[in-house]
Write an enzyme that holds these catalytic residues in place. Structure first.
Site, PDB file in Angstrom:
ATOM      1  N   TYR A  32       0.854  -1.193   0.000  1.00 51.64           N
ATOM      2  CA  TYR A  32       0.000   0.000   0.000  1.00 51.64           C
ATOM      3  C   TYR A  32       0.890   1.243   0.000  1.00 51.64           C
ATOM      4  CZ  TYR A  32      -4.571   2.075  -0.030  1.00 51.64           C
ATOM      5  OH  TYR A  32      -5.696   2.742  -0.430  1.00 51.64           O
ATOM      6  N   HIS A  34       3.232   4.531  -0.460  1.00 51.63           N
ATOM      7  CA  HIS A  34       3.109   5.993  -0.402  1.00 51.63           C
ATOM      8  C   HIS A  34       4.496   6.569  -0.677  1.00 51.63           C
ATOM      9  CE1 HIS A  34       5.025   5.453   3.481  1.00 51.63           C
ATOM     10  NE2 HIS A  34       4.028   4.694   3.894  1.00 51.63           N
ATOM     11  N   GLY A  36       6.757   7.695   1.168  1.00 52.23           N
ATOM     12  CA  GLY A  36       7.823   7.186   2.042  1.00 52.23           C
ATOM     13  C   GLY A  36       8.449   5.922   1.455  1.00 52.23           C
ATOM     14  N   HIS A  37       7.606   4.979   1.055  1.00 50.74           N
ATOM     15  CA  HIS A  37       8.099   3.762   0.404  1.00 50.74           C
ATOM     16  C   HIS A  37       8.900   4.117  -0.850  1.00 50.74           C
ATOM     17  CE1 HIS A  37       4.326   1.873   2.311  1.00 50.74           C
ATOM     18  NE2 HIS A  37       5.330   1.239   2.877  1.00 50.74           N
ATOM     19  N   GLY A 147      13.008   3.073   6.851  1.00 54.86           N
ATOM     20  CA  GLY A 147      12.653   4.447   7.167  1.00 54.86           C
ATOM     21  C   GLY A 147      12.813   4.748   8.649  1.00 54.86           C
ATOM     22  N   LYS A 148      13.236   5.964   8.942  1.00 49.65           N
ATOM     23  CA  LYS A 148      13.365   6.376  10.348  1.00 49.65           C
ATOM     24  C   LYS A 148      12.024   6.700  10.986  1.00 49.65           C
ATOM     25  CE  LYS A 148      17.928   8.236   9.912  1.00 49.65           C
ATOM     26  NZ  LYS A 148      18.724   9.464   9.978  1.00 49.65           N
ATOM     27  N   SER A 185       2.078   7.338   5.787  1.00 44.77           N
ATOM     28  CA  SER A 185       1.870   6.014   6.377  1.00 44.77           C
ATOM     29  C   SER A 185       0.716   5.330   5.652  1.00 44.77           C
ATOM     30  CB  SER A 185       1.517   6.161   7.865  1.00 44.77           C
ATOM     31  OG  SER A 185       0.970   4.952   8.368  1.00 44.77           O
ATOM     32  N   SER A 186       0.839   4.020   5.463  1.00 44.15           N
ATOM     33  CA  SER A 186      -0.271   3.283   4.850  1.00 44.15           C
ATOM     34  C   SER A 186      -1.520   3.422   5.708  1.00 44.15           C
ATOM     35  CB  SER A 186       0.086   1.806   4.707  1.00 44.15           C
ATOM     36  OG  SER A 186       1.294   1.664   3.997  1.00 44.15           O
TER      37      SER A 186
HETATM   38  P1  AMP Z   1       5.706  -0.500   6.012  1.00 40.46           P
HETATM   39  O1  AMP Z   1       5.173  -0.888   4.682  1.00 40.46           O
HETATM   40  O2  AMP Z   1       4.850   0.463   6.753  1.00 40.46           O
HETATM   41  O3  AMP Z   1       6.126  -1.697   6.832  1.00 40.46           O
HETATM   42  O4  AMP Z   1       7.052   0.309   5.738  1.00 40.46           O
HETATM   43  C1  AMP Z   1       8.058  -0.208   4.911  1.00 40.46           C
HETATM   44  C2  AMP Z   1       9.290   0.662   5.051  1.00 40.46           C
HETATM   45  O5  AMP Z   1       8.963   2.000   4.702  1.00 40.46           O
HETATM   46  C3  AMP Z   1       9.840   0.698   6.485  1.00 40.46           C
HETATM   47  O6  AMP Z   1      11.265   0.716   6.437  1.00 40.46           O
HETATM   48  C4  AMP Z   1       9.301   2.008   6.988  1.00 40.46           C
HETATM   49  O7  AMP Z   1      10.094   2.570   8.011  1.00 40.46           O
HETATM   50  C5  AMP Z   1       9.366   2.854   5.745  1.00 40.46           C
HETATM   51  N1  AMP Z   1       8.465   4.002   5.860  1.00 40.46           N
HETATM   52  C6  AMP Z   1       7.163   4.001   6.248  1.00 40.46           C
HETATM   53  N2  AMP Z   1       6.667   5.262   6.271  1.00 40.46           N
HETATM   54  C7  AMP Z   1       7.696   6.068   5.920  1.00 40.46           C
HETATM   55  C8  AMP Z   1       7.839   7.483   5.759  1.00 40.46           C
HETATM   56  N3  AMP Z   1       6.823   8.316   5.979  1.00 40.46           N
HETATM   57  N4  AMP Z   1       9.038   7.951   5.373  1.00 40.46           N
HETATM   58  C9  AMP Z   1      10.078   7.130   5.151  1.00 40.46           C
HETATM   59  N5  AMP Z   1      10.006   5.803   5.265  1.00 40.46           N
HETATM   60  C10 AMP Z   1       8.834   5.271   5.655  1.00 40.46           C
END
Ligand code: AMP
Length: 297
Positions: A32, A34, A36-37, A147-148, A185-186
């Site tokens: 999903y 965004h 950030g990904h 991501g941080k 964020s997703s």
């Molecule tokens: P997730 O799909 O939420 O598990 O996130 C996958 C990767 O994307 C993880 O390393 C997260 O830390 C990173 N991530 C999620 N949201 C953000 C964001 N807003 N900015 C940067 N990295 C992100």
């Protein structure tokens, strides 16, 4: 772009690339997508000869009362976005292929999980460390990007890699934000327009803390009090934690903030749990990795 579902096939591919001397960059995700990904993928594209992105909503990192079932999923949309960024392979396994019957081995990073989100999501980081360890064994990356925004997760992965001698470079990248400050964020997809507005208090409170810090405020009580009062002013928002902690050990800071501190918070907006954080002052460790180094040098 190729989509691979079978872990064994992914492993064969990765082994082939390694034999050809290619640098494998890897971005693990739950999909999903965004911005950030996408920012992680773009950096991965720069760092690797081949770029693998995994999409896997990992059941072992969700608690029984959490949102595993309703977590947003849209594989077709994700594949289009990944293709645009230049991803080579999307690894999207089924849960049954990752956790076949009889599965019984877990990775646990002991001390770092005893803080922040770890206290509110028992078993969460054990699930994260386990699936990331598995994904590293399947994708065999030279460099993996995180991501941080999920700062504790990043520290835990770095610790796991050190403790288990995993041969992979971990790179932490800055939090991508919407123009109004909300961390991408997703889970933002869950928010109603009203809740979306209320959620802005998270980033606003962090901004205020940064402002206090740059004006010389070092008393933890003052900084935490100000952040809390911004969050608590909104009736739609329920604070789970607000902490100032050591950015390497996550131990809570008492009295005064020294050289640098992690300010981390979690709150519920309606039924949606959101997290955010910022670093006040200077730190090494996870901060240093933001710049990262060449995977081979
Ligand atoms: P997730 O799909 O939420 O598990 O996130 C996958 C990767 O994307 C993880 O390393 C997260 O830390 C990173 N991530 C999620 N949201 C953000 C964001 N807003 N900015 C940067 N990295 C992100």
């Amino acid at each position: 772009m190729e989509v691979v579902k079978d872990p064994a096939e992914m492993q064969r591919k990765a082994e082939g690339w390694r034999r050809e001397g290619k640098v494998i960059a890897f971005v693990p995700t739950m999909g999903y997508f965004h911005e950030g990904h996408l920012s992680l993928m773009r950096e991965g594209r720069r760092r690797g000869d081949v770029l693998v992105v995994s999409i896997f909503v990992n059941p072992t990192q969700f608690g029984p009362q959490e949102d595993f079932e309703r977590y947003p999923r849209d594989l077709q949309r994700d594949l289009r976005m990944a293709e645009e960024v230049g991803v080579d392979v999307v690894f999207a396994p089924e849960a049954g292929a990752m956790y076949p019957p009889g599965f019984q081995t877990y990775v646990e990073v002991k001390d770092l999980q005893e803080h922040l989100c770890g206290l509110f999501r028992p078993g969460h980081f054990r699930g994260v460390a386990t699936v990331v360890a598995k994904l590293f064994n399947i994708v065999k990356p030279h460099v993996a990007l995180f991501g941080k925004k999920d700062y504790q997760q990043l520290l835990i992965i770095e610790q796991m890699v050190r403790d288990l001698n995993m041969d992979v470079q971990i790179v932490g990248l800055p939090t991508l934000r919407e123009p109004d400050g909300l961390a991408a964020s997703s889970r933002n997809a869950y928010l109603s327009p009203e809740e979306r507005k209320a959620a802005l208090a998270l980033s606003r409170s962090l901004k205020r803390a940064e402002e206090l810090f740059s004006n010389g405020e070092r008393r933890t009580e003052r900084i935490l009090g100000e952040v809390r009062s911004i969050l608590e002013a909104d009736p739609l928002l329920q604070v789970e934690y607000v902490e100032l902690c050591d950015p390497r050990t996550l131990e809570g800071l008492r009295g005064e903030v020294g050289k640098g501190a992690l300010l981390a918070l979690a709150a519920r907006v309606g039924t949606t749990r959101l997290i955010d954080n910022t670093i006040l002052g200077e730190v090494d460790s996870a901060e240093d990795n933001a710049q990262g180094q060449d995977p081979q040098g």
